[in-house]
Motif scaffolding. Structure first.
Motif, PDB file in Angstrom:
ATOM      1  N   VAL A 161       2.830  -7.582   4.034  1.00 48.55           N
ATOM      2  CA  VAL A 161       2.598  -6.409   3.183  1.00 48.55           C
ATOM      3  C   VAL A 161       3.005  -5.145   3.937  1.00 48.55           C
ATOM      4  N   SER A 162       3.580  -4.174   3.219  1.00 50.56           N
ATOM      5  CA  SER A 162       4.032  -2.918   3.831  1.00 50.56           C
ATOM      6  C   SER A 162       3.139  -1.747   3.427  1.00 50.56           C
ATOM      7  N   LEU A 163       3.163  -0.712   4.258  1.00 49.23           N
ATOM      8  CA  LEU A 163       2.563   0.574   3.909  1.00 49.23           C
ATOM      9  C   LEU A 163       3.699   1.570   3.749  1.00 49.23           C
ATOM     10  N   LEU A 164       3.814   2.150   2.559  1.00 44.71           N
ATOM     11  CA  LEU A 164       4.885   3.094   2.247  1.00 44.71           C
ATOM     12  C   LEU A 164       4.330   4.511   2.333  1.00 44.71           C
ATOM     13  N   ILE A 165       4.947   5.343   3.147  1.00 34.81           N
ATOM     14  CA  ILE A 165       4.511   6.726   3.341  1.00 34.81           C
ATOM     15  C   ILE A 165       5.494   7.659   2.645  1.00 34.81           C
ATOM     16  N   TYR A 166       5.002   8.381   1.641  1.00 33.13           N
ATOM     17  CA  TYR A 166       5.821   9.361   0.927  1.00 33.13           C
ATOM     18  C   TYR A 166       5.174  10.733   1.051  1.00 33.13           C
ATOM     19  N   GLY A 167       6.004  11.760   1.004  1.00 33.88           N
ATOM     20  CA  GLY A 167       5.448  13.105   1.017  1.00 33.88           C
ATOM     21  C   GLY A 167       6.529  14.159   1.144  1.00 33.88           C
ATOM     22  N   ALA A 168       6.287  15.303   0.522  1.00 34.02           N
ATOM     23  CA  ALA A 168       7.234  16.421   0.590  1.00 34.02           C
ATOM     24  C   ALA A 168       7.171  17.086   1.965  1.00 34.02           C
ATOM     25  N   LYS A 173       4.083   1.268  -8.766  1.00 36.85           N
ATOM     26  CA  LYS A 173       4.573   0.013  -8.202  1.00 36.85           C
ATOM     27  C   LYS A 173       3.673  -0.516  -7.089  1.00 36.85           C
ATOM     28  N   ALA A 174       2.913   0.372  -6.466  1.00 34.85           N
ATOM     29  CA  ALA A 174       2.026  -0.027  -5.376  1.00 34.85           C
ATOM     30  C   ALA A 174       0.755  -0.675  -5.931  1.00 34.85           C
ATOM     31  N   ARG A 175       0.159  -1.529  -5.117  1.00 39.41           N
ATOM     32  CA  ARG A 175      -1.095  -2.151  -5.543  1.00 39.41           C
ATOM     33  C   ARG A 175      -2.294  -1.271  -5.214  1.00 39.41           C
ATOM     34  N   ILE A 176      -2.214  -0.538  -4.103  1.00 43.91           N
ATOM     35  CA  ILE A 176      -3.343   0.294  -3.673  1.00 43.91           C
ATOM     36  C   ILE A 176      -2.841   1.578  -3.007  1.00 43.91           C
ATOM     37  N   VAL A 177      -3.500   2.685  -3.315  1.00 45.11           N
ATOM     38  CA  VAL A 177      -3.295   3.952  -2.609  1.00 45.11           C
ATOM     39  C   VAL A 177      -4.294   4.032  -1.455  1.00 45.11           C
ATOM     40  N   LEU A 178      -3.786   4.285  -0.255  1.00 50.06           N
ATOM     41  CA  LEU A 178      -4.649   4.516   0.909  1.00 50.06           C
ATOM     42  C   LEU A 178      -4.711   6.022   1.159  1.00 50.06           C
ATOM     43  N   ALA A 179      -5.913   6.572   1.194  1.00 51.23           N
ATOM     44  CA  ALA A 179      -6.063   8.019   1.388  1.00 51.23           C
ATOM     45  C   ALA A 179      -7.225   8.312   2.331  1.00 51.23           C
ATOM     46  N   PRO A 180      -7.053   7.988   3.621  1.00 55.01           N
ATOM     47  CA  PRO A 180      -8.142   8.206   4.584  1.00 55.01           C
ATOM     48  C   PRO A 180      -8.206   9.659   5.066  1.00 55.01           C
ATOM     49  N   VAL A 181      -8.528  10.563   4.151  1.00 57.86           N
ATOM     50  CA  VAL A 181      -8.565  12.000   4.445  1.00 57.86           C
ATOM     51  C   VAL A 181      -9.834  12.324   5.229  1.00 57.86           C
ATOM     52  N   ARG A 182      -9.674  12.855   6.436  1.00 59.47           N
ATOM     53  CA  ARG A 182     -10.841  13.100   7.296  1.00 59.47           C
ATOM     54  C   ARG A 182     -11.387  14.515   7.190  1.00 59.47           C
ATOM     55  N   PHE A 186       0.860  -1.185   0.000  1.00 66.25           N
ATOM     56  CA  PHE A 186       0.000   0.000   0.000  1.00 66.25           C
ATOM     57  C   PHE A 186       0.894   1.232   0.000  1.00 66.25           C
ATOM     58  N   ILE A 187       0.318   2.352  -0.429  1.00 70.64           N
ATOM     59  CA  ILE A 187       1.084   3.593  -0.424  1.00 70.64           C
ATOM     60  C   ILE A 187       0.182   4.759  -0.033  1.00 70.64           C
ATOM     61  N   PHE A 188       0.760   5.684   0.708  1.00 68.99           N
ATOM     62  CA  PHE A 188       0.140   6.993   0.950  1.00 68.99           C
ATOM     63  C   PHE A 188       1.142   8.022   0.474  1.00 68.99           C
ATOM     64  N   ILE A 189       0.659   9.075  -0.196  1.00 71.07           N
ATOM     65  CA  ILE A 189       1.559  10.120  -0.657  1.00 71.07           C
ATOM     66  C   ILE A 189       0.867  11.468  -0.514  1.00 71.07           C
ATOM     67  N   GLY A 190       1.588  12.457   0.009  1.00 70.51           N
ATOM     68  CA  GLY A 190       0.992  13.777   0.191  1.00 70.51           C
ATOM     69  C   GLY A 190       1.950  14.748   0.856  1.00 70.51           C
ATOM     70  N   ASN A 191       1.787  16.031   0.547  1.00 73.49           N
ATOM     71  CA  ASN A 191       2.632  17.084   1.103  1.00 73.49           C
ATOM     72  C   ASN A 191       2.325  17.261   2.595  1.00 73.49           C
ATOM     73  N   PHE A 192       3.343  17.154   3.440  1.00 69.01           N
ATOM     74  CA  PHE A 192       3.108  17.207   4.880  1.00 69.01           C
ATOM     75  C   PHE A 192       2.931  18.616   5.414  1.00 69.01           C
ATOM     76  N   LEU A 193       3.103  19.631   4.579  1.00 67.62           N
ATOM     77  CA  LEU A 193       2.762  20.987   4.992  1.00 67.62           C
ATOM     78  C   LEU A 193       1.244  21.183   4.976  1.00 67.62           C
TER      79      LEU A 193
END
Length: 413
Positions: free
Chosen positions: A235-242, A273-282, A202-209
């Protein structure tokens, strides 16, 4: 008429850091396709990751806040169109544009409706349900005033247009829906997508600002990932973000397969490369660049109702929409394991991109809208008399406050 556009940026565009940066480059490219002359100006310092706009034929100019040198710059440039990157920029420079280039068309790119995002964020932090009454804040007074002062305000979400018209009684003639503008996904692109079994994790990606992204990662770490990790331990969760802070890296737990990497050199490559994007934006507003990118990469996603808001119209989502932590986790496990469901989700994403975000569907109409408003600018502004009133009082107040600050700064130097 040869158009001369001045874009005043809140920051220098960083398309590899945020959806806002991607959006700005899309607008610039659309204007360049018309062979319009573009100058991009900003009062912020250069950043390490900013896009070099001069590489695509755009002039780059550094400007100063509360400084009459900007007036001289404006008069010399004499733009036919000025685009403000967010309402904060219009507050700072809008009155100077109106005073020095009164005939220039003033366009506000809202990016997202700050009023809505901040109201939802406040409700979330106070652990209460968001209500319409939460919208009527000091931020709303500033942002709505900015929208009224401009000739056209660009909205990336149809829900936001509905809110502006219904709750704030904004005339639809000064609002314009313009989503992300991307290339159509053709068969050749689809053939080159990595296949289901070639992808993992899984992957999450987003600007941390951006506060909604940091909140989403916390939600993942505390409430969602433990359940997924228990069911899918390999399975891993990969966290990316500026712009990750130290508190983001403190969440890095290899033994839990919760891996924090920070900025991705090439976001599209890691998403593919990831199978799924996780985006639990509240909480948040606008359209989510990370979810557009997921669809462009053929990667299904798990999104919340707010995350997917106004993004897919009546089309089925590029994955599964869920809001409760356990429901999100269950949806993620199911989509990760079921290949047929995954392929259906991928196809849904392709349809959403091609039917709701293809540049060919929106770009030409937007250019024509600009030209048509320029042709009736006097009547257009008379019809927006409330905007004229606000502009008049801004010139009478903000102008003199800015002059006072400028004089004060001179005495300090």
């Amino acid at each position: 008429m040869q158009q001369k556009i001045l874009i005043i940026g809140f920051v220098w565009p960083e398309p590899n850091s945020s959806g806002a940066g991607t959006r700005m480059i899309q607008l610039i490219e659309l204007f360049l396709e018309q062979q319009w002359e573009i100058t991009f100006a900003s009062a912020v310092a250069d950043s390490e990751f900013m896009f070099d706009v001069t590489s695509i034929g755009v002039k780059k100019v550094a400007i100063a806040l509360n400084d009459s040198s900007f007036d001289a710059f404006l008069k010399d440039l004499n733009p036919t169109i000025v685009l403000f990157d967010r309402f904060i920029v219009e507050e700072q420079f809008g009155w100077r544009v109106a005073e020095n280039c009164p005939n220039a068309l003033r366009i506000l790119d809202t990016i997202d409706l700050h009023t809505l995002r901040l109201a939802r964020q406040k409700a979330s932090k106070e652990r209460k349900k968001f209500q319409t009454s939460d919208l009527f804040s000091d931020t709303a007074k500033r942002e709505i005033a900015s929208i009224l002062r401009c000739d056209i305000s660009l909205l990336i979400s149809e829900i936001e247009i509905e809110i502006l018209q219904k709750n704030f009684k904004i005339d639809p003639k000064i609002l314009y829906y313009l989503p992300f503008l991307v290339d159509t996904i053709d068969e050749k692109t689809i053939e080159n997508f990595p296949k289901f079994h070639e992808r993992k994790d899984f992957i999450f990606i987003g600007n941390f600002l951006h506060e909604p992204n940091w909140n989403a990662v916390q939600f993942l770490k505390e409430s969602i990932w433990p359940f997924i990790h228990e069911q899918l331990p390999e399975v891993s969760l990969l966290i990316y973000g500026a712009y990750p802070s130290q508190k983001v890296f403190q969440l890095h737990k290899p033994d839990e397969r919760f891996l924090v990497f920070g900025r991705a050199d090439n976001a599209a490559e890691v998403v593919k490369k990831a199978r799924i994007v996780l985006a639990p934006v509240r909480f948040g507003a606008g359209a989510k660049g990370k979810l557009i990118e997921a669809m462009q990469c053929g990667t299904p996603s798990i999104a919340t109702t707010i995350g997917a808001e106004s993004m897919h119209g009546n089309l089925p989502w590029n994955g599964i929409i869920a809001d409760d932590a356990q429901d999100i986790a269950k949806a993620a496990i199911q989509l990760y394991q079921e290949e047929a469901l995954w392929h259906e989700a991928q196809q849904n994403g392709i349809e959403i991109i091609n039917q709701r975000y293809s540049k060919s569907l929106f770009g030409f109409d937007f250019i024509n809208h600009i030209l048509s408003i320029q042709g009736i600018i006097e009547q257009h502004r008379m019809d927006n008399f409330m905007g004229a009133i606000l502009l008049h009082h801004t010139l009478s107040s903000t102008k003199y406050m800015s002059r006072w600050i400028e004089e004060k700064n001179k005495k300090l130097t």
